[in-house]
Design a protein around this motif. Structure first.
Motif, PDB file in Angstrom:
ATOM      1  N   TYR A 123      23.978  52.975  28.354  1.00  0.00           N
ATOM      2  CA  TYR A 123      25.345  52.524  28.593  1.00  0.00           C
ATOM      3  C   TYR A 123      25.926  51.769  27.401  1.00  0.00           C
ATOM      4  O   TYR A 123      27.107  51.896  27.097  1.00  0.00           O
ATOM      5  CB  TYR A 123      25.416  51.650  29.846  1.00  0.00           C
ATOM      6  N   MET A 127      29.372  52.946  25.723  1.00  0.00           N
ATOM      7  CA  MET A 127      30.513  52.035  25.679  1.00  0.00           C
ATOM      8  C   MET A 127      30.978  51.861  24.229  1.00  0.00           C
ATOM      9  O   MET A 127      32.173  51.861  23.942  1.00  0.00           O
ATOM     10  CB  MET A 127      30.150  50.691  26.301  1.00  0.00           C
ATOM     11  N   PRO A 165      25.066  45.259  26.351  1.00  0.00           N
ATOM     12  CA  PRO A 165      26.345  44.570  26.199  1.00  0.00           C
ATOM     13  C   PRO A 165      26.177  43.073  26.378  1.00  0.00           C
ATOM     14  O   PRO A 165      25.422  42.624  27.235  1.00  0.00           O
ATOM     15  CB  PRO A 165      27.208  45.156  27.317  1.00  0.00           C
ATOM     16  N   ASP A 216      27.802  46.383  20.104  1.00  0.00           N
ATOM     17  CA  ASP A 216      28.234  46.651  21.463  1.00  0.00           C
ATOM     18  C   ASP A 216      29.651  46.142  21.618  1.00  0.00           C
ATOM     19  O   ASP A 216      30.029  45.151  21.016  1.00  0.00           O
ATOM     20  CB  ASP A 216      27.339  45.933  22.475  1.00  0.00           C
TER      21      ASP A 216
END
Length: 152
Positions: free
Chosen positions: A7, A11, A124, A141
């Motif tokens: 993820y 992102m 993140p 991130d």
């Protein structure tokens, strides 16, 4: 063998794509209304292009403003070219999208920060109260950045 969804990297790609789309629209149509951008980028990125005197003055990172005067904005898949005015001296820059540390449009209180992590885990980071950027690490991130640091 275990597989997982990355993820953090997804992102990262999506937010860089958002910046690419915004800049392409500005290249095609100009800055609408009161929109303007503060873009902080890593001047040590191997693909970043800037005058030697700018690199000497900003050896780690540099924040540029796209507002009243900019020229020759062109957007590519991996970055953008722009000519900006530095003390009545027009200078060409090439900024790779993956060199961007922050992208802020204060006119609509929108901001992204690509946080560097030392361990490269691509997790993140939670939003912070103050804007800023880290100068360490290789991976980045995306996260929302507070606009208070850009207000006068």
């Amino acid at each position: 063998m275990s597989r997982s969804i990355d993820y953090g990297n997804l992102m990262h790609q999506a937010m860089r794509g958002l910046i690419q789309q915004v800049l392409q629209d500005v290249a095609d149509n100009g800055l609408p209304g009161a929109h303007h951008f503060f873009i902080t980028f890593d001047t040590t990125h191997p693909a970043a292009e800037l005058a030697d005197w700018l690199r000497d003055r900003y050896p780690q990172e540099m924040t540029v403003v796209m507002q009243h005067w900019y020229d020759n904005l062109s957007v590519e898949e991996d970055g953008f070219h722009v000519t900006l005015n530095f003390g009545d001296q027009p200078e060409h820059l090439y900024v790779p999208f993956d060199a961007i540390k922050t992208f802020v449009d204060p006119s609509v209180e929108f901001g992204l920060r690509f946080e560097s992590t030392e361990d490269g885990d691509d997790e993140p980071q939670p939003p912070e109260d103050e804007g800023g950027s880290s100068e360490t690490g290789e991976s980045h991130d995306a996260e929302v950045v507070s606009l208070d640091s850009f207000r006068k």
